[in-house]
Design a protein around this motif. Structure first.
Motif, short mmCIF file in Angstrom:
data_model
loop_
_atom_site.label_atom_id
_atom_site.label_comp_id
_atom_site.label_asym_id
_atom_site.label_seq_id
_atom_site.Cartn_x
_atom_site.Cartn_y
_atom_site.Cartn_z
N THR A 159 53.26 42.63 52.38
CA THR A 159 52.72 43.42 51.29
C THR A 159 51.61 42.62 50.60
O THR A 159 51.55 41.38 50.73
CB THR A 159 53.81 43.74 50.25
N PRO A 160 50.72 43.29 49.87
CA PRO A 160 49.67 42.55 49.13
C PRO A 160 50.26 41.51 48.19
O PRO A 160 49.70 40.42 48.03
CB PRO A 160 48.93 43.66 48.38
N GLU A 161 51.39 41.81 47.58
CA GLU A 161 52.00 40.87 46.65
C GLU A 161 52.52 39.63 47.38
O GLU A 161 52.37 38.50 46.88
CB GLU A 161 53.16 41.56 45.91
N GLU A 162 53.11 39.84 48.54
CA GLU A 162 53.60 38.70 49.32
C GLU A 162 52.45 37.83 49.81
O GLU A 162 52.52 36.60 49.78
CB GLU A 162 54.42 39.21 50.51
N LEU A 163 51.38 38.46 50.25
CA LEU A 163 50.21 37.70 50.71
C LEU A 163 49.57 36.93 49.56
O LEU A 163 49.04 35.83 49.76
CB LEU A 163 49.19 38.63 51.35
N ALA A 164 49.61 37.49 48.38
CA ALA A 164 49.06 36.80 47.22
C ALA A 164 49.80 35.48 46.98
O ALA A 164 49.18 34.47 46.58
CB ALA A 164 49.14 37.69 45.98
N GLU A 165 51.10 35.46 47.24
CA GLU A 165 51.87 34.23 47.09
C GLU A 165 51.44 33.19 48.13
O GLU A 165 51.38 31.99 47.83
CB GLU A 165 53.36 34.52 47.22
N VAL A 166 51.15 33.65 49.35
CA VAL A 166 50.68 32.74 50.39
C VAL A 166 49.32 32.15 50.00
O VAL A 166 49.08 30.93 50.12
CB VAL A 166 50.59 33.47 51.75
N ALA A 191 48.10 31.78 47.07
CA ALA A 191 48.29 30.86 45.95
C ALA A 191 48.79 29.51 46.43
O ALA A 191 48.41 28.45 45.89
CB ALA A 191 49.28 31.46 44.94
N ALA A 192 49.63 29.51 47.47
CA ALA A 192 50.13 28.25 48.02
C ALA A 192 48.99 27.44 48.65
O ALA A 192 48.94 26.21 48.52
CB ALA A 192 51.22 28.53 49.05
N TYR A 193 48.08 28.13 49.34
CA TYR A 193 46.91 27.44 49.89
C TYR A 193 46.08 26.83 48.76
O TYR A 193 45.62 25.68 48.86
CB TYR A 193 46.05 28.41 50.70
N PRO A 216 53.90 17.24 47.82
CA PRO A 216 53.29 18.57 47.60
C PRO A 216 53.24 19.33 48.92
O PRO A 216 52.78 18.79 49.94
CB PRO A 216 51.89 18.23 47.09
N PRO A 217 53.72 20.57 48.96
CA PRO A 217 53.82 21.30 50.23
C PRO A 217 52.45 21.69 50.79
O PRO A 217 51.45 21.72 50.08
CB PRO A 217 54.63 22.54 49.85
N ILE A 226 54.86 32.61 58.47
CA ILE A 226 54.28 31.47 57.75
C ILE A 226 55.17 30.26 58.00
O ILE A 226 56.33 30.38 58.41
CB ILE A 226 54.17 31.72 56.24
N HIS A 227 54.61 29.09 57.71
CA HIS A 227 55.41 27.88 57.70
C HIS A 227 54.99 27.04 56.51
O HIS A 227 53.84 26.61 56.41
CB HIS A 227 55.25 27.10 59.01
N ASN A 228 55.94 26.85 55.62
CA ASN A 228 55.72 26.01 54.44
C ASN A 228 56.23 24.62 54.76
O ASN A 228 57.44 24.40 54.92
CB ASN A 228 56.46 26.60 53.24
#
Length: 428
Positions: free
Chosen positions: A198-205, A207-209, A232-233, A345-347
């Motif tokens: 979802t757009p919301e889930e991708l926004a979290e990805v 933000a992590a970048y 830091p991840p 994804i892989h964090n």
């Protein structure tokens, strides 16, 4: 990463006792199997392209001018860069018995990367040749939870040395040969479907970048690190075909000798078992399960997936970000526990779990990569050295006497390829 032949065992993808016996007989024997080098001699662009393929924008790996401001006095290669280079000095076998020993093991089975242990002794610079030797280090037989049949774990050692025979790194890489006939029956991954974001889930990805932290020129002092310190991840994914292509841009084809068009014709002529017709009758490489959904499903896998070498490189990205320009990654030992499918994804995360008593002792870390399903698909350990306010700069590790002797033997072989490569490098 698979092959077939026309025997009944190979057609069914079964592991035979004869193959196991021959695999064990190969232990310790140097064998020339590196294929065509992608980076004959490390270059500024080759090093940068490899880092690009790993998604690592650290200027230490891209910019010679930046590198000149560090203790390394120039651009250096990312830790796992040796998979793309290494002049193999080992002569090819000519006697029939030795050629028979190394021909056609485990044909028709699936060959899956399961993990790697790296140890690093010195950096790689542009213009300095890397020599290498590879051999089987270990063979283990067990029942496969993935395929439901028998499996064989082979570990290969790759030794990389400089022109004088001083060890640069060792890479102990393990693969599981799994019987094909059991993979569809086992259905271990049958419940997994590709992630719909979802757009919301991708926004979290995204933000992590954006939140990625690279230590860079600011020293990570040994005295400032305590047990329990978290790194830091580093985010990777969602995995796409572009990510696979980009890795090949930096890595090449991993020594398989594959390529496009006429190169593909030559490859099909040389090793026809490495090609399997697609649904349209076109022979294509078995490695296409890394980008071809239909090929993956035909093998009982729900979607294409990455290369294990990619995840190892992603974890080193995590570690080099944290140690900074003045630190040194001594060792990393990681295992892949599950597939990393397209769309995953892989964090990448890490934590300090031990430290030596003196400033020159290594720090022990645990590392992991976790997907959006909460599965830890990659886990392992690492050892690093950091600069000290008390004792100063990191002192690089010294290989043991046995490894130094083997490295000297690699460099001193007469009639190998290194002479020709050096003449080519100098335009002779």
């Amino acid at each position: 990463m698979t092959a077939t032949n026309d025997t009944s065992a190979a057609i069914e993808g079964r592991i035979t006792d004869e193959d196991i016996e021959r695999a064990r007989a190969q232990i310790g024997i140097p064998v020339n199997k590196s294929g065509e080098l992608w980076n004959h001699v490390p270059s500024q662009d080759g090093i940068s392209h490899f880092a690009f393929g790993c998604g690592d924008d650290n200027p230490l790996f891209h910019d010679p001018a930046y590198g000149a401001t560090t203790r390394w006095h120039g651009q250096i290669a990312p830790p796992t860069f040796p998979i793309s280079t290494g002049i193999d000095q080992t002569p090819r076998f000519t006697d029939p018995e030795r050629k028979k020993l190394f021909k056609g093991l485990f044909r028709g089975t699936g060959k899956y990367y399961s993990g790697v242990k790296w140890t690093w002794y010195q950096p790689i610079y542009a213009g300095r040749p890397v020599l290498m030797e590879s051999y089987t280090q270990d063979v283990q037989v067990k029942e496969s939870s993935f395929s439901g049949g028998r499996s064989v774990k082979e570990t290969y050692r790759h030794l990389y040395v400089d022109i004088d025979g001083n060890p640069i790194a060792t890479r102990d890489e393990s693969y599981i040969n799994a019987e094909r006939h059991g993979s569809k029956k086992a259905g271990k991954n049958a419940h997994i479907e590709r992630q719909h974001w979802t757009p919301e889930e991708l926004a979290e990805v995204e933000a992590a970048y954006e939140a990625e932290v690279r230590r860079g020129a600011e020293p990570q002092w040994w005295e400032d690190v305590a047990v329990g310190t978290e790194l830091p991840p580093v985010m990777k994914g969602p995995l796409t075909v572009v990510d696979i292509i980009s890795m090949h841009m930096g890595w090449g084809w991993g020594g398989y000798g594959l390529g496009p068009l006429k190169y593909a014709h030559q490859s099909r002529t040389r090793m026809p078992g490495f090609y399997v017709p697609d649904e349209y009758g076109v022979p294509d490489v078995v490695q296409r399960l890394h980008w071809d959904p239909e090929r993956a499903k035909a093998l009982g896998i729900p979607a294409p997936y990455d290369y294990g070498q990619m995840r190892a490189s992603w974890v080193t990205h995590l570690l080099t970000n944290w140690i900074g320009d003045d630190g040194w990654l001594v060792e990393m030992d990681v295992q892949t526990r599950s597939f990393n499918f397209h769309g995953d994804i892989h964090n990448c995360t890490g934590k300090v779990v031990g430290r030596g008593a003196g400033a020159e002792d290594v720090l022990e870390l645990e590392v992991a990569a976790t997907n959006q399903r909460g599965e830890v698909s990659t886990s392992g350990t690492a050892r690093v050295l950091l600069p000290s306010r008390q004792t100063g700069a990191v002192v690089l590790p010294v290989p043991d006497a046995e490894l130094r002797r083997r490295g000297a033997a690699v460099a001193s072989r007469i009639g190998g390829k290194v002479g020709a490569e050096l003449r080519r490098l100098h335009g002779e």
